[in-house]
Design a protein around this motif. Structure first.
Motif, PDB file in Angstrom:
ATOM      1  N   ASN A 191     -18.350  35.933 -22.113  1.00 49.10           N
ATOM      2  CA  ASN A 191     -17.991  37.061 -21.254  1.00 49.10           C
ATOM      3  C   ASN A 191     -16.497  37.078 -20.916  1.00 49.10           C
ATOM      4  OD1 ASN A 191     -18.502  39.422 -19.848  1.00 49.10           O
ATOM      5  ND2 ASN A 191     -19.169  38.385 -17.974  1.00 49.10           N
ATOM      6  N   GLY A 192     -15.681  36.867 -21.941  1.00 53.28           N
ATOM      7  CA  GLY A 192     -14.242  36.986 -21.772  1.00 53.28           C
ATOM      8  C   GLY A 192     -13.534  35.755 -21.247  1.00 53.28           C
ATOM      9  N   GLU A 193     -14.266  34.664 -21.039  1.00 52.46           N
ATOM     10  CA  GLU A 193     -13.659  33.421 -20.570  1.00 52.46           C
ATOM     11  C   GLU A 193     -13.842  32.325 -21.609  1.00 52.46           C
ATOM     12  OE1 GLU A 193     -13.933  34.022 -15.735  1.00 52.46           O
ATOM     13  OE2 GLU A 193     -15.387  32.699 -16.712  1.00 52.46           O
ATOM     14  N   VAL A 194     -12.801  31.498 -21.764  1.00 51.65           N
ATOM     15  CA  VAL A 194     -12.771  30.510 -22.849  1.00 51.65           C
ATOM     16  C   VAL A 194     -12.538  29.118 -22.282  1.00 51.65           C
ATOM     17  CG1 VAL A 194     -11.514  29.736 -24.916  1.00 51.65           C
ATOM     18  CG2 VAL A 194     -11.920  32.183 -24.525  1.00 51.65           C
ATOM     19  N   ALA A 195     -13.243  28.152 -22.859  1.00 52.94           N
ATOM     20  CA  ALA A 195     -12.964  26.735 -22.618  1.00 52.94           C
ATOM     21  C   ALA A 195     -12.596  26.089 -23.945  1.00 52.94           C
ATOM     22  CB  ALA A 195     -14.175  26.027 -22.010  1.00 52.94           C
ATOM     23  N   ILE A 196     -11.577  25.256 -23.926  1.00 53.86           N
ATOM     24  CA  ILE A 196     -11.183  24.496 -25.104  1.00 53.86           C
ATOM     25  C   ILE A 196     -11.462  23.026 -24.809  1.00 53.86           C
ATOM     26  CG2 ILE A 196      -9.328  23.911 -26.709  1.00 53.86           C
ATOM     27  CD1 ILE A 196      -9.953  26.862 -26.715  1.00 53.86           C
TER      28      ILE A 196
END
Length: 471
Positions: free
Chosen positions: A21-26
């Motif tokens: 939903n438009g949020e990213v974790a690396i």
């Protein structure tokens, strides 16, 4: 929800891109951060978190630069103590990412701060674990990298046993395992070639997850057969804990074009190591005297780390045209940031300037077979000990490349000797090191063990008395 594994074969390392939903974790990013930033921008998403499973020893992570660029916080598990600003999460703490949740599972054992991140999907169901070096496919992380002298490898192995059995094994069999490394990494002993699996299959296939294994049995099996870790490991840990220069600065410094005169002057002035990263066949035909070969087309970064002791060593590059930046980036991945430039025009420019150059004597396996049958030859096999034990030329001596400097007293300086590996890459690395040490009487067997088998040279799988002992 999207989960992408970004696998780098040279390091056998897996970084992860998770979007919801438009949020990213690396998770565990490599040092060059542009692919992550560009991917998020392309998808119209924002990088919200950077998760680090532990202080990596085998590569320099991109967490610091990525955080500076995006503003996303760096998150470690309990007991981590970085020098820079970071969130030190508690065991069981949860981080919301779009419509999913990432839960912290503290899993000490590989290192004390080692943490596994559990991804729960939109329904709240356990979906995947990002296990770092806690759990590999077919193996677990080595427990001998403790940074404190009062913690032994047996202590860490015991902690790892408990972590696996209290945090990992109780999870459902359909949970996906995304490990930090695959086969070829020095962070484990015997990893599978696959890079993704289910936990259920690992419970069946992975010796470390046997239900009936006692802690004492686990400690013995996990610590048995560990070879010394590469010398650059503690230096990379230090960089990952304390921070480092921006990779753009490293690239700018390392890709300075030098003509032959400038190149030679700098090499002599600062005692720079001349590193030739072309194909081994090109190096054999001609190279700068005393230069070291480690080709980009093989296991470049790990071999650099294993064979060059100091990450601060000044380095000058010989590359194929257009490969200068690639070489600098791959050196920086393992913390070698002191590249001072490259030879403009490559080796051909050196020759055209009338500079002295050297070559390596190399013969085919067929010619080698004839010499074995008709002469009393001395052979050095530079493959790993386990490869040698499995199959080798009778009376050949094992001188594993990673410890080649320990064998110098055993190698003749006045009579011809032959070197080979599995396919021709490592033997040329060994030859370059030996020539830089004054051993000019060596002969490389082109194609290594693969060509030796095809030539029908008799092999044995017994360790013969002439095997060299590691000093």
């Amino acid at each position: 929800m999207k989960v992408d594994q970004i696998y780098t074969g040279c390091l056998a390392q897996g970084a992860y891109y998770i979007e919801s939903n438009g949020e990213v974790a690396i998770i565990d990013p490599l040092r060059e951060i542009e692919p992550y930033v560009n991917r998020a921008e392309k998808e119209g998403a924002k990088i919200k978190y950077i998760f680090e499973t532990h202080f990596h020893a085998d590569f320099v992570s991109g967490h610091v630069t990525l955080s500076e660029r995006t503003g996303a916080p760096i998150i470690y598990g309990p007991t981590a103590n970085p020098s820079f600003k970071a969130i030190i999460a508690t065991d069981g703490q949860e981080f919301k990412l779009g419509d999913v949740i990432i839960k912290v599972l503290h899993t000490p054992g590989h290192t004390m701060e080692s943490t596994t991140f559990l991804l729960k999907n939109e329904s709240g169901k356990d979906y995947a674990i990002f296990s770092g070096d806690t759990l590999f496919l077919g193996d677990v992380g080595r427990p001998d990298l403790a940074q404190k002298s009062d913690i032994t490898q047996d202590d860490l192995a015991g902690f790892l046993y408990d972590s696996l059995r209290t945090k990992i094994m109780p999870l459902a069999d359909d949970v996906i395992v995304y490990p930090g490394h695959g086969a070829g990494s020095a962070c484990g002993k015997n990893m599978m070639k696959e890079t993704v699996d289910t936990l259920g299959n690992q419970k069946k296939m992975n010796y470390a997850l046997r239900q009936d294994m006692t802690k004492a049995e686990f400690v013995k099996e996990v610590t048995d057969g560990l070879t010394p870790p590469p010398q650059y490991f503690p230096l990379n840990v230090k960089m990952n804990k304390e921070g480092y220069d921006n990779i753009d600065t490293i690239i700018e410094k390392g890709t300075k074009a030098l003509n032959p005169e400038e190149f030679e002057t700098i090499a002599n002035a600062v005692e720079a190591l001349v590193l030739d990263v072309r194909h081994q066949n090109d190096f054999i035909k001609g190279h700068i005297p005393r230069s070291i070969f480690i080709g980009l087309q093989g296991g470049f970064a790990p071999w650099v780390g294993a064979l060059i002791k100091d990450v601060k060593q000044p380095i000058l590059l010989i590359t194929d045209p257009g490969m200068e930046e690639e070489a600098v980036i791959r050196l920086s991945r393992v913390g070698f940031d002191n590249t001072l430039g490259y030879l403009a025009g490559g080796f051909e420019a050196w020759k055209s300037a009338g500079k002295e150059f050297d070559t390596i004597s190399s013969i085919s396996a067929e010619v080698f077979k004839t010499r074995l049958e008709t002469e009393n030859v001395e052979v050095f096999d530079v493959r790993k000990d386990a490869e040698y034990t499995s199959e080798h030329i009778e009376n050949a001596k094992n001188a594993s490349l990673e410890f080649i400097n320990d064998y110098l007293s055993e190698i003749p300086k006045d009579t011809p000797f032959y070197v080979h590996c599995a396919g021709g890459y490592r033997s040329v690395i060994a030859a370059s090191i030996l020539k830089s040490r004054g051993y000019h009487n060596l002969i490389d067997v082109a194609g290594g063990m693969k060509a030796i088998r095809e030539a029908g040279i008799p092999l044995t799988n017994f360790v013969c008395p002439s095997t060299l002992k590691n000093k």
